[in-house]
Design an enzyme around this catalytic site. Sequence first.
Site, PDB file in Angstrom:
ATOM      1  N   ARG A  58       0.832  -1.206   0.000  1.00 58.68           N
ATOM      2  CA  ARG A  58       0.000   0.000   0.000  1.00 58.68           C
ATOM      3  C   ARG A  58       0.867   1.256   0.000  1.00 58.68           C
ATOM      4  O   ARG A  58       0.549   2.242  -0.677  1.00 58.68           O
ATOM      5  CB  ARG A  58      -0.941  -0.015   1.211  1.00 58.68           C
ATOM      6  N   LYS A 114      -2.640   6.524   1.254  1.00 53.73           N
ATOM      7  CA  LYS A 114      -2.459   6.994   2.629  1.00 53.73           C
ATOM      8  C   LYS A 114      -1.480   8.153   2.607  1.00 53.73           C
ATOM      9  O   LYS A 114      -0.279   7.983   2.781  1.00 53.73           O
ATOM     10  CB  LYS A 114      -1.957   5.839   3.505  1.00 53.73           C
ATOM     11  N   GLU A 144     -16.315   6.498   3.690  1.00 52.52           N
ATOM     12  CA  GLU A 144     -15.705   6.026   4.938  1.00 52.52           C
ATOM     13  C   GLU A 144     -15.660   7.163   5.939  1.00 52.52           C
ATOM     14  O   GLU A 144     -16.224   8.224   5.696  1.00 52.52           O
ATOM     15  CB  GLU A 144     -14.321   5.437   4.659  1.00 52.52           C
TER      16      GLU A 144
HETATM   17  C1  PLP Z   1      -5.311   3.917   7.532  1.00 54.42           C
HETATM   18  C2  PLP Z   1      -6.707   4.192   7.115  1.00 54.42           C
HETATM   19  C3  PLP Z   1      -7.744   3.247   7.284  1.00 54.42           C
HETATM   20  C4  PLP Z   1      -7.544   1.938   8.003  1.00 54.42           C
HETATM   21  O1  PLP Z   1      -6.667   1.083   7.367  1.00 54.42           O
HETATM   22  P1  PLP Z   1      -5.985  -0.140   8.142  1.00 54.42           P
HETATM   23  O2  PLP Z   1      -5.038  -0.700   7.159  1.00 54.42           O
HETATM   24  O3  PLP Z   1      -7.083  -1.104   8.478  1.00 54.42           O
HETATM   25  O4  PLP Z   1      -5.360   0.427   9.358  1.00 54.42           O
HETATM   26  C5  PLP Z   1      -8.995   3.559   6.785  1.00 54.42           C
HETATM   27  N1  PLP Z   1      -9.250   4.750   6.187  1.00 54.42           N
HETATM   28  C6  PLP Z   1      -8.298   5.682   6.049  1.00 54.42           C
HETATM   29  C7  PLP Z   1      -8.642   6.963   5.381  1.00 54.42           C
HETATM   30  C8  PLP Z   1      -7.004   5.437   6.493  1.00 54.42           C
HETATM   31  O5  PLP Z   1      -6.061   6.376   6.340  1.00 54.42           O
END
Ligand code: PLP
Length: 343
Positions: free
Chosen positions: A84, A186, A222
Site C-alpha cells: 500500500r 495513505k 468512509e
Molecule cells: C489507515 C486508514 C484506514 C484503516 O486502514 P488499516 O489498514 O485497516 O489500518 C482507513 N481509512 C483511512 C482513510 C485510512 O487512512
Amino acid sequence: MNMEKKNIDWANLGFGYIQTDKRFVSNFKDGKWDDGIMTEDSQVVISECAGVLQYAQTIFEGLKAYTTEDGRVVCFRPDLNASRLADSARRLEMPVFPEDRFVDAVVETVKANIGYVPPYGSGATLYIRPYMFGSNPVIGVKPADEYQFRIFCTPVGPYFKGGAKPITIKVSDFDRAAPHGTGHIKAGLNYAMSLHAIVTAHKEGFDENMYLDAATRTKVEETGGANFLFVTKDGKIVTPKSDSILPSITRRSLMVVAKDILGLEVEEREVYFDEVKDFAECGLCGTAAVISPVGKIYDHGNEICFPSGMDSMGPVTKKLYDTLTGIQMGRIEGPEGWIKVIE
Ligand SMILES: *Cc1c(COP(=O)(O)O)cnc(C)c1O
C-alpha cells in the site's frame, strides 16, 4: 531479544507519541535508496524549502506489533502495508521503497525497540509508523529528487478502555476525497484537509464523520480514518466499494474472516446512504480499534439508531472482532502468512 521490558504502565497508556530508543532511516538520492540505518537520533533535519514542507509530498503507513498468547512478538500482514505504501508512492510521484526491504525494516525497528512491546493481555500494543517525504528543496511545483523513508514506533494503550462502547457519528457536510483524487492512498494531505471537519464534528458532540461520495452525496464512503462494515438483518456483511476509499487492511482481513472462517455471506459493493437505516449493525474498521461499533448516525436532524444499541457491539460485529483479534493474538489459527513473527 532479551532486552528488558521498559517500566511502563501499559494498561493506562493513551494514544500518544512516546519516544523509543531506535528508528530506521533510509535516504533516496541520485536515483537510489541507501542501505538505511537504525539510529538513536529522533530529529529530522531538512531544508527549509523541502518538498514535504512546501507541497505536502508525504505518505505514511500504520501497523502494530504485540505479544501473542504464547509469548511471541508479531505483527499483522506487514506485506500489505508495504504494497500500500508503494501504491501511495506511485500516486504522489515518489520512489517506491522496495516491499521486501520495508518488511525487513519493520522487523528490525521492532527488534531494536523490543522492550517497548507491551506484554500479552495488557491490551496495549507497539504502534509502528513508516513514512516517506520529499526532503530536498523544491520551489517550482514538481516532485522532489530526494526522499527520506523512516520508521519509528511508539507504545499505545488499549483502544477500548472499559469495553467497546458504540459511538455516534454524523454525516459530514465536507468531502473527504474527490473522484479520481487521492482518497485511495495513505497521504498526509488527506488528513490535513479532514482536520476542520473532525474538529467541527467533535464540537457538535459527535465522535466521527461519515463521508459520502463527493460527486453525488448519495453513497457511503468512509470516516476520516476507518472503513465501514455493515451487517444486514439477515446476517450478511456489506462494505462500501469505491475508488476513493482507502483500502483498509483490517477491513479486507475481516471480509476474509467473515467469508472463510465464519461462513457468512459478504458483499463489497456501492452502498447508498438510503440503505443504511435498514442495516442491523455498523462498525468502523482500522488498525487502531480493529472494529469500533457505531450505535447512531446523525444526518441533518434525522437519526439512524442501529438495533444493536448504544451499550455494546452487535452480535455479528462482536464475532468478527473476537475472531480477528483471536487470530492476531495467536489464539485462533488464521490464513497462512497473516502473522509475521519478529525473530
Ligand atoms: C489507515 C486508514 C484506514 C484503516 O486502514 P488499516 O489498514 O485497516 O489500518 C482507513 N481509512 C483511512 C482513510 C485510512 O487512512
